[in-house]
Design a protein around this motif. Structure first.
Motif, PDB file in Angstrom:
ATOM      1  N   ALA A  28       0.836  -1.198   0.000  1.00  0.00           N
ATOM      2  CA  ALA A  28       0.000   0.000   0.000  1.00  0.00           C
ATOM      3  C   ALA A  28       0.869   1.246   0.000  1.00  0.00           C
ATOM      4  CB  ALA A  28      -0.913   0.000   1.213  1.00  0.00           C
ATOM      5  N   GLY A  29       0.411   2.262  -0.714  1.00  0.00           N
ATOM      6  CA  GLY A  29       1.144   3.516  -0.771  1.00  0.00           C
ATOM      7  C   GLY A  29       0.236   4.655  -1.163  1.00  0.00           C
ATOM      8  N   THR A  30       0.748   5.528  -2.014  1.00  0.00           N
ATOM      9  CA  THR A  30       0.016   6.738  -2.377  1.00  0.00           C
ATOM     10  C   THR A  30      -1.321   6.433  -3.037  1.00  0.00           C
ATOM     11  OG1 THR A  30       1.992   8.123  -2.516  1.00  0.00           O
ATOM     12  CG2 THR A  30       0.101   8.805  -3.817  1.00  0.00           C
ATOM     13  N   ASP A  31      -1.402   5.387  -3.865  1.00  0.00           N
ATOM     14  CA  ASP A  31      -2.677   5.082  -4.521  1.00  0.00           C
ATOM     15  C   ASP A  31      -3.781   4.835  -3.492  1.00  0.00           C
ATOM     16  OD1 ASP A  31      -1.650   5.357  -7.039  1.00  0.00           O
ATOM     17  OD2 ASP A  31      -1.600   3.229  -7.514  1.00  0.00           O
ATOM     18  N   ALA A  32      -3.467   4.116  -2.429  1.00  0.00           N
ATOM     19  CA  ALA A  32      -4.466   3.846  -1.395  1.00  0.00           C
ATOM     20  C   ALA A  32      -4.901   5.132  -0.713  1.00  0.00           C
ATOM     21  CB  ALA A  32      -3.908   2.864  -0.367  1.00  0.00           C
ATOM     22  N   VAL A  33      -3.934   5.996  -0.399  1.00  0.00           N
ATOM     23  CA  VAL A  33      -4.265   7.273   0.243  1.00  0.00           C
ATOM     24  C   VAL A  33      -5.138   8.119  -0.673  1.00  0.00           C
ATOM     25  CG1 VAL A  33      -3.321   9.429   1.136  1.00  0.00           C
ATOM     26  CG2 VAL A  33      -2.198   7.252   1.692  1.00  0.00           C
ATOM     27  N   LEU A  34      -4.792   8.170  -1.959  1.00  0.00           N
ATOM     28  CA  LEU A  34      -5.559   8.987  -2.904  1.00  0.00           C
ATOM     29  C   LEU A  34      -6.977   8.455  -3.056  1.00  0.00           C
ATOM     30  CD1 LEU A  34      -2.932   9.650  -5.728  1.00  0.00           C
ATOM     31  CD2 LEU A  34      -3.680  11.213  -3.922  1.00  0.00           C
ATOM     32  N   ALA A  35      -7.123   7.138  -3.152  1.00  0.00           N
ATOM     33  CA  ALA A  35      -8.461   6.573  -3.311  1.00  0.00           C
ATOM     34  C   ALA A  35      -9.346   6.940  -2.124  1.00  0.00           C
ATOM     35  CB  ALA A  35      -8.371   5.050  -3.459  1.00  0.00           C
ATOM     36  N   LEU A 232      -4.864  17.003  -9.382  1.00  0.00           N
ATOM     37  CA  LEU A 232      -4.072  16.977  -8.162  1.00  0.00           C
ATOM     38  C   LEU A 232      -2.617  16.761  -8.568  1.00  0.00           C
ATOM     39  CD1 LEU A 232      -3.520  16.675  -5.097  1.00  0.00           C
ATOM     40  CD2 LEU A 232      -4.083  14.241  -5.363  1.00  0.00           C
ATOM     41  N   VAL A 233      -1.745  17.671  -8.195  1.00  0.00           N
ATOM     42  CA  VAL A 233      -0.313  17.559  -8.481  1.00  0.00           C
ATOM     43  C   VAL A 233       0.377  17.043  -7.229  1.00  0.00           C
ATOM     44  CG1 VAL A 233       1.775  18.789  -9.175  1.00  0.00           C
ATOM     45  CG2 VAL A 233      -0.447  19.450 -10.142  1.00  0.00           C
ATOM     46  N   LEU A 234       1.102  15.940  -7.364  1.00  0.00           N
ATOM     47  CA  LEU A 234       1.690  15.291  -6.197  1.00  0.00           C
ATOM     48  C   LEU A 234       2.993  15.936  -5.730  1.00  0.00           C
ATOM     49  CD1 LEU A 234       1.136  11.504  -7.007  1.00  0.00           C
ATOM     50  CD2 LEU A 234      -0.160  12.950  -5.433  1.00  0.00           C
ATOM     51  N   HIS A 235       3.876  16.301  -6.650  1.00  0.00           N
ATOM     52  CA  HIS A 235       5.211  16.754  -6.269  1.00  0.00           C
ATOM     53  C   HIS A 235       5.541  18.106  -6.887  1.00  0.00           C
ATOM     54  CE1 HIS A 235       5.467  12.270  -5.980  1.00  0.00           C
ATOM     55  NE2 HIS A 235       6.006  12.593  -4.826  1.00  0.00           N
ATOM     56  N   GLY A 236       6.240  18.933  -6.110  1.00  0.00           N
ATOM     57  CA  GLY A 236       6.717  20.211  -6.604  1.00  0.00           C
ATOM     58  C   GLY A 236       8.066  20.069  -7.288  1.00  0.00           C
ATOM     59  N   THR A 242       3.479  18.409  -2.801  1.00  0.00           N
ATOM     60  CA  THR A 242       2.863  19.723  -2.777  1.00  0.00           C
ATOM     61  C   THR A 242       2.061  19.869  -1.489  1.00  0.00           C
ATOM     62  OG1 THR A 242       0.880  18.915  -3.888  1.00  0.00           O
ATOM     63  CG2 THR A 242       2.671  19.740  -5.296  1.00  0.00           C
ATOM     64  N   PRO A 243       1.706  21.087  -1.082  1.00  0.00           N
ATOM     65  CA  PRO A 243       0.910  21.239   0.141  1.00  0.00           C
ATOM     66  C   PRO A 243      -0.389  20.429   0.117  1.00  0.00           C
ATOM     67  CG  PRO A 243       1.829  23.344  -0.501  1.00  0.00           C
ATOM     68  CD  PRO A 243       2.150  22.387  -1.619  1.00  0.00           C
ATOM     69  N   GLU A 244      -1.057  20.383  -1.039  1.00  0.00           N
ATOM     70  CA  GLU A 244      -2.309  19.625  -1.106  1.00  0.00           C
ATOM     71  C   GLU A 244      -2.046  18.130  -0.937  1.00  0.00           C
ATOM     72  OE1 GLU A 244      -6.315  19.041  -3.858  1.00  0.00           O
ATOM     73  OE2 GLU A 244      -4.559  20.022  -4.710  1.00  0.00           O
ATOM     74  N   ALA A 245      -1.019  17.611  -1.616  1.00  0.00           N
ATOM     75  CA  ALA A 245      -0.708  16.188  -1.498  1.00  0.00           C
ATOM     76  C   ALA A 245      -0.276  15.841  -0.075  1.00  0.00           C
ATOM     77  CB  ALA A 245       0.379  15.800  -2.489  1.00  0.00           C
ATOM     78  N   VAL A 253      -9.478  12.351   4.373  1.00  0.00           N
ATOM     79  CA  VAL A 253     -10.910  12.577   4.177  1.00  0.00           C
ATOM     80  C   VAL A 253     -11.263  14.048   4.340  1.00  0.00           C
ATOM     81  CG1 VAL A 253     -13.196  12.032   5.063  1.00  0.00           C
ATOM     82  CG2 VAL A 253     -11.507  10.226   4.785  1.00  0.00           C
ATOM     83  N   GLU A 254     -10.613  14.728   5.293  1.00  0.00           N
ATOM     84  CA  GLU A 254     -10.899  16.142   5.481  1.00  0.00           C
ATOM     85  C   GLU A 254     -10.264  16.997   4.398  1.00  0.00           C
ATOM     86  OE1 GLU A 254     -12.934  17.601   7.645  1.00  0.00           O
ATOM     87  OE2 GLU A 254     -13.486  15.564   8.197  1.00  0.00           O
ATOM     88  N   ALA A 255      -9.139  16.533   3.834  1.00  0.00           N
ATOM     89  CA  ALA A 255      -8.388  17.379   2.910  1.00  0.00           C
ATOM     90  C   ALA A 255      -8.835  17.254   1.468  1.00  0.00           C
ATOM     91  CB  ALA A 255      -6.900  17.035   2.994  1.00  0.00           C
ATOM     92  N   GLY A 256      -9.432  16.110   1.080  1.00  0.00           N
ATOM     93  CA  GLY A 256      -9.586  15.936  -0.354  1.00  0.00           C
ATOM     94  C   GLY A 256     -10.855  15.317  -0.858  1.00  0.00           C
ATOM     95  N   PRO A 257     -12.049  15.750  -0.466  1.00  0.00           N
ATOM     96  CA  PRO A 257     -13.259  15.159  -1.013  1.00  0.00           C
ATOM     97  C   PRO A 257     -13.439  15.494  -2.489  1.00  0.00           C
ATOM     98  CG  PRO A 257     -13.820  17.083   0.291  1.00  0.00           C
ATOM     99  CD  PRO A 257     -12.355  16.836   0.491  1.00  0.00           C
TER     100      PRO A 257
END
Length: 270
Positions: A28-35, A232-236, A242-245, A253-257
Motif C-alpha cells: 500500500a502507498g500513495t494510490d491507497a491514500v488517494l483513493a 491533483l499535483v503530487l510533487h513540486g 505539494t501542500p495539497e498532497a 478525508v478532510e483534505a480531499g473530497p
C-alpha cells in the motif's frame, strides 16, 4: 510493533493507522491514500473496500470517519487474514469486518463470509476500489506472485470488476475507483448504463507531467453530467509533496473530497 517473517508493520496518516502487510509484492502507498482521500465519503454510510488486500483504504476511511461501517473485501486468504488482524490492531472490530470474496464469483457465494450484521450485502453507500491495473493479456506479468496477483485480474476483467462493485451498492450509492490514466477510456466503457454523475480527477506526478492516475467517481442511478475536477499535483519542483498532497497524506478525508454536488458529508455523531 509486530515482528513476523515476511510481514512488516507500517503506518499511515502519520501513525494513526497501523498496517500489517507483506514485505514482498504489492504494498500500500500513495494510490491507497488517494483513493480514500478523493472518495469524498458521506459520514455514517456503509463502505466497502473492494480488493482490499490487507485493508489500507478501508482502514484509512474507518480511522477518518468514526461512524462509518467498513467491509474489507479480499479474495486472497492470506491477505484477508492480515486484514482481520489489522481491523483488530486498529481497534475497529465493532464497525469493520472482512469478507473473503472473489469479485468474479456470483453474489450468492459472497454470503458465505459476508458480515451481514455489519452491512447488509448490496447496501453499501460507497465502494472504493484500487483494482488490478494490468488486465491486458499482453502485459508482462511480474515474477513476484503477490505483485502479480495484485496487478493481474484472474477470472474476469475491468467490466466484471465494476459489475461486482455495482452489486455491492445500494441505489444512489457511489463507486470511487483509482486507475491508470491511460485506462480512462476502458474505465468509462466498463461502467454499467445505470451509473451517472461521473466525476474525474486527474493525478499528476508533477505540474509539467501527464496524468499518471485518474480517480473516477460515479453514482448508481445518478443523472448529473460528467465533470472533470482540477488535477491533483503530487510533487513540486523540489521533489517533495505539494501542500495539497501532503495534506491528503496527513488527513485525507478532510483534505480531499471529490464527491458530486448532491453529496453532503455529515459530521460524526457524538
Amino acid at each position: 510493533m509486530v515482528e513476523r517473517e515476511g510481514i512488516s508493520e507500517d503506518t499511515l496518516l502519520g501513525g494513526k493507522v497501523r498496517l500489517l502487510q507483506p514485505m514482498a509484492g504489492h504494498r500500500a502507498g500513495t494510490d491507497a491514500v488517494l483513493a480514500a482521500a478523493l472518495a469524498g465519503p458521506e459520514g455514517g454510510e456503509g463502505i466497502v473496500d473492494l480488493g482490499s488486500a490487507s485493508g489500507a483504504i478501508g482502514l484509512i476511511l474507518a480511522a477518518s470517519l468514526p461512524d462509518a461501517r467498513v467491509v474489507l473485501a479480499e479474495r486472497d486468504s492470506s491477505l484477508a487474514a492480515l486484514a482481520r488482524e489489522n481491523v483488530a490492531l486498529n481497534g475497529f472490530t465493532d464497525r469493520a469486518g472482512v469478507a473473503e470474496i472473489d469479485a468474479f464469483d456470483p453474489a450468492a457465494r459472497w454470503r458465505e463470509t459476508w458480515p451481514e450484521a455489519l452491512l447488509p450485502l448490496g447496501q453499501a453507500g460507497l465502494v472504493v476500489t484500487n483494482p488490478p491495473f494490468f488486465d491486458d493479456p499482453r502485459a508482462r506479468p511480474s515474477p513476484d506472485p503477490g505483485r502479480r496477483a495484485a496487478h493481474m485480474m484472474a477470472g474476469g476483467g475491468l467490466r466484471e470488476w465494476i459489475a461486482a462493485a455495482a452489486r455491492l451498492l445500494r441505489p444512489g450509492g457511489r463507486l470511487v475507483m483509482i486507475h491508470r490514466a491511460d485506462a480512462l477510456a476502458a474505465c468509462l466503457g466498463a461502467l454499467p448504463p445505470a451509473f451517472g454523475t461521473i466525476i474525474l480527477r486527474p493525478v499528476l506526478p508533477r505540474a509539467d507531467a501527464d496524468a499518471s492516475r485518474i480517480v473516477l467517481s460515479a453514482r448508481k442511478g445518478g443523472r448529473g453530467p460528467l465533470a472533470i475536477r482540477p488535477p491533483l499535483v503530487l510533487h513540486g519542483p523540489d521533489g517533495r509533496f505539494t501542500p495539497e498532497a501532503a495534506a491528503l497524506h496527513a488527513n485525507p478525508v478532510e483534505a480531499g473530497p471529490s464527491g458530486d454536488a448532491t453529496a453532503r458529508r455529515r459530521r460524526p455523531r457524538p
